[in-house]
Design a protein around this motif. Sequence first.
Motif, short mmCIF file in Angstrom:
data_model
loop_
_atom_site.label_atom_id
_atom_site.label_comp_id
_atom_site.label_asym_id
_atom_site.label_seq_id
_atom_site.Cartn_x
_atom_site.Cartn_y
_atom_site.Cartn_z
N ASP A 1 0.74 -1.39 -0.06
CA ASP A 1 0.09 -0.07 -0.04
C ASP A 1 1.01 1.17 0.12
OD1 ASP A 1 -2.40 -1.01 -0.04
OD2 ASP A 1 -3.00 -0.90 2.12
N THR B 1 -2.95 2.57 7.02
CA THR B 1 -3.62 3.42 5.70
C THR B 1 -5.23 3.30 5.80
OG1 THR B 1 -3.57 1.24 4.56
CG2 THR B 1 -1.63 3.17 4.27
N LEU B 2 -5.92 2.11 6.15
CA LEU B 2 -7.17 2.13 6.47
C LEU B 2 -7.73 2.89 7.65
CD1 LEU B 2 -8.06 -1.39 5.15
CD2 LEU B 2 -7.83 0.62 3.77
N THR C 1 -8.98 7.15 -4.47
CA THR C 1 -8.08 6.35 -3.72
C THR C 1 -8.71 6.29 -2.21
OG1 THR C 1 -6.26 6.65 -5.00
CG2 THR C 1 -5.97 5.71 -2.80
N ARG D 1 -10.48 3.49 0.18
CA ARG D 1 -9.91 3.08 1.64
C ARG D 1 -10.90 3.17 2.57
NH1 ARG D 1 -3.50 5.55 2.09
NH2 ARG D 1 -2.81 4.41 0.41
N ARG E 1 -13.19 0.19 2.23
CA ARG E 1 -12.32 -0.98 2.73
C ARG E 1 -12.24 -1.21 4.22
NH1 ARG E 1 -7.23 -0.19 -0.44
NH2 ARG E 1 -6.33 -1.77 1.00
#
Length: 204
Positions: free
Chosen positions: A54, A143-144, A171, A175, A178
């Motif tokens: 990622d 990141t999530l 993006t 994210r 997700r």
Amino acid sequence: MSADHSAPPDETEALIQRCLNGDQSAWESIVRMYRRKVFNVAYKFVGRHDQAEDLTQDVFLKLYKSLDTFDRRANFQTWLISVSRNLCIDHYRAVRKERETINRDVDPADFAPVSTDPRADTQLEQRDRVRLLRQALDKLAPTLRTAVMLRDIQEFTYQEIADKLHLPEGTVKSRINRGRTELARQIQKLRDQQDAIPKTGVSG
């Protein structure tokens, strides 16, 4: 005769010029040549393959955006590694700051509707929900977790998050989606683990 394994400087120079002229295939060639080096830098910072993947994608996106700032008299690989390292340091600091914030400043009102019911069991239930959410958030990839926290807890707009993380809005949305899916999965997993623990106490 030169036996360089990487692209000679004049070839790299030509690829950079084509990139700046909008040639996507030239950029893909640069990514193929340097991907392993950038991944290795990212992996040193996060220590997990999926998170390094990622981060590598993010780094290349930012490298692409800052390609026009590269001094053509300098060594491209040296510049690329330096920029990659700086971006990874920024990412590491941002993730650490988010983790410190949620561990220190979490407020139940951020996660659950404020109850008007003064009963102790309701307050206890709210505290349980917050604790569960904190545990679940901690299991997300950095990141999530960052994307979900910025959107659902700090209530930034998608555009504000995109600007803050230097990412395309698409993006960011991906994210967040997700992250929410993974968060729901982790919460359910933690609830199942709780339900599996035998309850102690006397029943009425």
